[in-house]
Design an enzyme around this catalytic site. Structure first.
Site, PDB file in Angstrom:
ATOM      1  CG  HIS A  50      -0.183   0.138   2.749  1.00 13.70           C
ATOM      2  ND1 HIS A  50      -0.262  -0.928   3.361  1.00 13.70           N
ATOM      3  CD2 HIS A  50       0.292   1.109   3.037  1.00 13.70           C
ATOM      4  CE1 HIS A  50       0.367  -0.699   4.389  1.00 13.70           C
ATOM      5  NE2 HIS A  50       0.819   0.535   4.215  1.00 13.70           N
TER       6      HIS A  50
HETATM    7  P1  TYD Z   1      -2.304  -3.815   7.439  1.00 15.31           P
HETATM    8  O1  TYD Z   1      -2.219  -2.220   7.066  1.00 15.31           O
HETATM    9  O2  TYD Z   1      -2.784  -4.769   6.382  1.00 15.31           O
HETATM   10  O3  TYD Z   1      -0.874  -4.157   7.666  1.00 15.31           O
HETATM   11  P2  TYD Z   1       0.479  -4.362   6.781  1.00 15.31           P
HETATM   12  O4  TYD Z   1       0.333  -3.037   6.008  1.00 15.31           O
HETATM   13  O5  TYD Z   1       1.655  -4.251   7.685  1.00 15.31           O
HETATM   14  O6  TYD Z   1       0.581  -5.312   5.992  1.00 15.31           O
HETATM   15  O7  TYD Z   1      -2.810  -3.830   8.912  1.00 15.31           O
HETATM   16  C1  TYD Z   1      -3.410  -5.052   9.536  1.00 15.31           C
HETATM   17  C2  TYD Z   1      -4.585  -4.644  10.344  1.00 15.31           C
HETATM   18  O8  TYD Z   1      -4.321  -3.746  11.423  1.00 15.31           O
HETATM   19  C3  TYD Z   1      -5.740  -3.882   9.246  1.00 15.31           C
HETATM   20  O9  TYD Z   1      -6.824  -4.466   9.794  1.00 15.31           O
HETATM   21  C4  TYD Z   1      -5.644  -2.266   9.744  1.00 15.31           C
HETATM   22  C5  TYD Z   1      -5.243  -2.893  11.382  1.00 15.31           C
HETATM   23  N1  TYD Z   1      -4.120  -1.441  11.791  1.00 15.31           N
HETATM   24  C6  TYD Z   1      -4.874  -0.695  12.874  1.00 15.31           C
HETATM   25  O10 TYD Z   1      -5.834  -0.823  13.233  1.00 15.31           O
HETATM   26  N2  TYD Z   1      -3.958   0.177  13.290  1.00 15.31           N
HETATM   27  C7  TYD Z   1      -2.506   0.564  12.744  1.00 15.31           C
HETATM   28  O11 TYD Z   1      -1.848   1.396  13.163  1.00 15.31           O
HETATM   29  C8  TYD Z   1      -2.208  -0.477  11.830  1.00 15.31           C
HETATM   30  C9  TYD Z   1      -0.819  -0.316  11.048  1.00 15.31           C
HETATM   31  C10 TYD Z   1      -3.116  -1.399  11.390  1.00 15.31           C
END
Ligand code: TYD
Length: 132
Positions: A50
């Site tokens: 992302h």
């Molecule tokens: P995600 O963005 O998919 O992780 P990555 O980019 O590392 O693969 O995040 C995983 C889950 O956690 C998603 O449901 C969003 C949640 N999340 C939060 O609630 N707060 C946060 O600060 C972060 C980074 C993720």
């Protein structure tokens, strides 16, 4: 703008071990509003994929190693994070992917804003379109 930039923090360690300090607005160019850490990652299960409209972050691999792919739509680069005192700046509007985690990998991420799902661009084509 340079796609890859690092923040190197001094190791204040001595014979007792290592100590690295992060101070908002001093070691980092922003006020830290949020931190999160990633561990128990699987070597063959990448994550990230992302970009953010506004958010700026700095990622430290405080144990182990992993590979970060950074892509600003013009240029794509891969870097290894394996030094606990060397943080990779993840600017806004840079597509990033985390790969090849070592089993002991722990990633500490410092962010300049609270979590906000609407700041995410999770589709690569949308990322390229948003760049214009
Ligand atoms: P995600 O963005 O998919 O992780 P990555 O980019 O590392 O693969 O995040 C995983 C889950 O956690 C998603 O449901 C969003 C949640 N999340 C939060 O609630 N707060 C946060 O600060 C972060 C980074 C993720």
């Amino acid at each position: 703008m340079k796609l890859i930039s690092w923040i190197e923090l001094p190791n204040l360690g001595d014979h007792r071990g290592s100590l690295v300090v992060v101070e908002a607005n001093k070691s980092l160019p922003f006020e830290i509003k949020r931190l999160y850490y990633i561990f128990d990652s699987k070597p063959d299960t990448p994550r990230g994929f992302h970009a953010h409209h506004k958010l700026t972050q700095v990622a430290f691999c405080i144990q182990g190693k992993f590979k970060m792919v950074m892509d600003d739509g013009n240029e794509k680069q891969e870097v290894i994070l394996d030094e606990p005192n060397k943080g990779l700046v993840i600017p806004s509007m840079v597509w990033h992917e985390m790969h090849d985690f070592s089993e002991d990998c722990i990633i500490l991420v410092l962010a300049d804003d609270y979590y906000n799902e609407s700041d995410y661009i999770r589709n690569y084509d949308d990322f390229i379109k948003t760049l214009g």
